[in-house]
Every structure is written in structure tokens, then in C-alpha cells.
Design an enzyme around this catalytic site. Structure first.
Site, mmCIF file in Angstrom:
data_model
loop_
_atom_site.group_PDB
_atom_site.id
_atom_site.type_symbol
_atom_site.label_atom_id
_atom_site.label_comp_id
_atom_site.label_asym_id
_atom_site.label_seq_id
_atom_site.Cartn_x
_atom_site.Cartn_y
_atom_site.Cartn_z
ATOM 1 N N GLY A 2 -11.416 -8.613 -2.574
ATOM 2 C CA GLY A 2 -11.099 -9.600 -1.547
ATOM 3 C C GLY A 2 -10.319 -10.824 -1.963
ATOM 4 N N GLY A 35 -13.663 -3.951 -0.338
ATOM 5 C CA GLY A 35 -15.036 -3.473 -0.149
ATOM 6 C C GLY A 35 -15.404 -2.382 -1.139
ATOM 7 N NE ARG A 70 -4.124 -1.906 1.814
ATOM 8 C CZ ARG A 70 -5.003 -2.348 2.688
ATOM 9 N NH1 ARG A 70 -4.867 -2.089 3.961
ATOM 10 N NH2 ARG A 70 -6.041 -3.041 2.284
ATOM 11 C CE LYS A 89 -22.497 -17.342 3.859
ATOM 12 N NZ LYS A 89 -22.473 -16.486 5.046
#
Ligand code: AMP
Length: 396
Positions: free
Chosen positions: A353, A376, A35, A197
């Protein structure tokens, strides 16, 4: 999109929101400096153009002022990466900070203390944002990882720079890459959605059905679709209450002329563990006591054809339980197909992710056109949401 090239930086103090939320070990050494490296182009450009830099970031989730979350721990690493001795002030607002900012000369870099030592940061407090804003002449947002948060330093602060607010190089690249997939894409466009999911990806699926020609669905999500269509999924992961939704998605895809590709076979295991017994079975005929943990060989052949025929590829989510070596093969194979397509001229974006973790783990990162830095934030962009940090710069 207003970027650093659109403003005069000579003699200016640039206040940059970066994402220096890096992992530290027990001795406070930075264990992954990705980062900090990612923010370097923005900082270099400002210094080269005759400006000085004030860096603002958060680190971890401190409850008030906690020494272990102090950004002082990353000063040495940041100095090494930038090739400039970074100055540090142990607060983010107040007299000491005002003085340190005022003393800053062109070519110099100042790092402020962890913004989240103030609860006002996450609360998006206007007074706090205003105090921060007084430190610089120009506001630059280069923190994609927090662009989906309306915090003081990511969003509210922009109000105090009606003209002088721009995207940093990293954030601009994130937006451009996503636009290349969702807005100005070269067809055929393929999205690969994996992960565990349906429920966590549903808004993404709904949004991208309007933008893609092919949708490959893999990972644990597969089994909700398979069961909904009458297949036998054994003990595979499934969201029973999402079966109807799965059928609706299939219907909607048909209406929109999007071809959906589900696995036709899977690597089934007799337990959720790496050393379980395995066998390749038809995705519709998984015996009881067995669960699908990775895509099978026929599925991979099918996916390969689709990927190699695509000009634009978006990948979010692994095809199997890649954390276990024996169920990582599908995810690795998919990564290699995307790498090959990219080598042939396709544009590939990996974001959100776990797929980012997978491409890094398997050394595929350099073979993708772009690997996003914000989990996110990327997911919310794929869902079609306007991120507050981006809207604030665009003045919306
Ligand atoms: P997500 O965070 O939704 O992208 O899901 C990522 C997780 O999905 C990873 O931890 C994978 O291990 C998991 N996953 C992928 N395929 C399967 C599967 N067939 N069964 C259970 N979990 C899976």
C-alpha cells in the site's frame, strides 16, 4: 517453484491471469500502465517460445456488465506495450470466445472481457473456472494483486491443469523477493513498519518478530506504544484498546532478541493540516493540543544507523503523514537511507500500500531492490498466510 522455464510452450495456448486493473480517465485512456508493463516479460517469453497468449483480467468493481469497465478500453495501450496487435473478444466464456481462442496462432494475443462481468468469478465458481480452463493448454498466474483471493480465474481454475500450471515472471519475482526477506535472508535483517494503526499491522508484527533482528516502528502506530509505556502523546493518533498489545509486542521482541526502535522525537503540529504550526518535541512529551505527524531529526539519525548496518530491509508503511508536504520529510529520509543501504549491497523490499505510493511519489522506486505490485496480497504474505493463488499453482 514451477515457472515458465519449466514447461514447453511451443505451439501451446497459454491462459494467463494478469492484473490489468488499471486506472482510466473520463475518456477511457489508461492513466497508469505500470501493471500492463509488469506483465510484459511473461507475455514476451511465451510468444518468443512459440506459444500464443490468452489474457484474463478484471477491471474495477462492476455490478454486472458495465461498459465503463470493459477491457476493450485497454486494447490499444496493451498492443502498444506488447508490440503486438492484441485481439479482443467481448465475453470471457461461450461460443464466441471458444472460437476466438481456437483461431489463435502462435505469436498472437487475445484479451478476454472483464471476468467480473460474471459474478461467478469472485464466487470462485467451478463451472465458470472449468469453462475458462478449456480455452488454453497451460495456465499461468501472473497476477500478484489478486493472489490472496480464491476467485475462479486466480485459484479454482488451477485444478483443471494438474501438470500444466506455472507462475508467471512477475508473480515468481514477488515470491522470490519475499523469500529473500523472510526465509533466506542475509543478516542483519531490519523491518520498518509505519502507517496509521497498530491494529492493521499486528499480525504482520507478530509474524516478522521471528525473522528480523531490528524492527523500526514509525508513523501513527508509534503513539500507542509510547502511551502504553507512560509517555505523554498530546493529541496524537492512538488506539487506546491496543496499549496492552503494544506492551506484549515489546516483551515478545525482548524474548526473541529483536531490537525495537521507536522514534525518540517527532515533528508535532497544532492541527492535522499542512500549514499547521510545528515544533520538534520529545516523543514522550507532546503537549496537549499538539500531535506527532512525522519522525524528528534524532529519530532519523537513529534509524539511519540501523538501516545502514542492515543487509536485508523490509519497508511497509510511511513514517509520517507523507501526503502533506511538511510531514513527508521523515518518509523521504527513510527512503533515502534504504536507497543508500541498497547501493551498498543490501537487499530492500518495499511492499504493502502506502509505502509503495510514497516511494513512487518521491522517485525512490528505481533505488530499491524490489517494489511489490500487490498491496493486500503482500500484507497477507507478511502475515505468514499462504495465498490461495500461490497454493493452487504449488498444488497444495
Ligand atoms: P497504513 O495504510 O496503515 O499503512 O497507513 C498509512 C497512513 O498512515 C498514511 O495515510 C499516513 O498519512 C498515515 N500516518 C502516518 N503517520 C501518521 C501520524 N503520525 N498520524 C496520523 N496518521 C499517520
Amino acid at each position: 517453484m514451477k515457472t515458465l522455464s519449466d514447461i514447453d510452450l511451443n505451439g501451446k495456448k497459454a491462459l494467463i491471469r494478469v492484473d490489468f486493473n488499471v486506472p482510466l480517465d473520463d475518456d477511457f485512456n489508461v492513466t497508469d500502465d505500470t501493471r500492463i508493463e509488469a506483465a510484459k516479460p511473461t507475455i514476451d517469453k511465451i510468444l518468443k517460445d512459440g506459444g500464443s497468449v490468452i489474457l484474463m483480467s478484471h477491471l474495477g468493481r462492476p455490478k454486472g456488465k458495465e461498459d465503463k469497465y470493459s477491457l476493450k478500453h485497454i486494447v490499444k495501450k496493451t498492443s502498444e506495450i506488447l508490440g503486438v496487435e492484441v485481439k479482443f473478444v467481448d465475453d470471457s466464456i461461450g461460443d464466441k470466445v471458444t472460437q476466438a481462442a481456437a483461431d489463435l496462432k502462435p505469436g498472437e494475443v487475445l484479451l478476454l472481457e472483464n471476468l467480473r462481468f460474471y459474478k461467478e468469478e469472485e464466487a470462485g465458481d467451478e463451472g465458470f473456472a472449468e469453462k475458462l480452463s478449456e480455452l488454453g493448454d497451460v495456465y499461468v498466474n501472473d497476477a500478484f494483486g489478486t493472489a490472496h483471493r480464491a476467485h475462479a480465474s486466480t485459484t479454482i481454475i488451477a485444478n483443471y491443469f494438474p501438470e500444466d500450471k506455472v507462475f508467471g515472471t512477475l508473480l515468481a519475482k514477488e515470491i522470490e523477493s519475499l523469500d529473500k526477506v523472510l526465509k533466506n535472508s542475509e543478516k542483519p535483517v531490519t523491518a520498518v513498519l509505519g502507517g496509521s494503526k497498530v491494529s492493521s499491522k499486528i499480525t504482520v508484527i507478530e509474524n516478522i518478530l521471528d525473522k528480523v533482528d531490528h524492527l523500526i516502528i514509525g508513523g501513527g502506530m508509534t503513539f500507542t506504544f509510547v502511551k502504553a509505556q507512560g509517555g505523554k502523546i498530546g493529541d496524537s493518533i492512538c488506539e487506546d484498546d491496543k496499549q496492552e498489545l503494544a506492551l506484549e509486542i515489546l516483551k515478545l521482541a525482548k524474548e526473541k532478541n529483536v531490537q525495537i526502535h521507536l522514534p525518540v522525537d517527532v515533528i508535532a503540529a497544532d492541527g492535522f493540516k499542512n500549514d499547521a504550526n510545528t515544533k520538534v518535541v520529545d516523543v514522550n512529551e507532546i503537549p496537549d493540543g499538539w500531535q506527532g505527524l512525522d519522525a524528528g531529526p534524532k529519530s532519523l539519525e537513529n534509524f539511519k544507523k540501523v538501516i545502514l548496518g542492515s543487509k536485508t530491509i523490509l519497508w511497509n508503511g510511511p513514517l509520517g503523514v507523507f501526503e502533506m508536504e511538511n510531514f513527508a520529510k521523515g518518509t523521504i529520509a527513510l527512503g533515502n537511507f534504504i536507497a543508500e543501504a541498497t547501493d551498498n549491497g543490501a537487499f530492500s523490499l518495499v511492499g504493502g500500500g502506502d509505502s509503495v505510493a510514497a516511494v513512487k511519489q518521491f522517485g525512490l522506486e528505481p533505488k530499491m531492490s524490489y517494489v511489490s505490485t500487490g498491496g493486500g496480497a503482500m500484507l497477507e504474505m507478511l502475515e505468514g498466510k499462504t495465498l490461495p493463488g500461490i497454493a493452487a499453482i504449488q498444488g497444495k
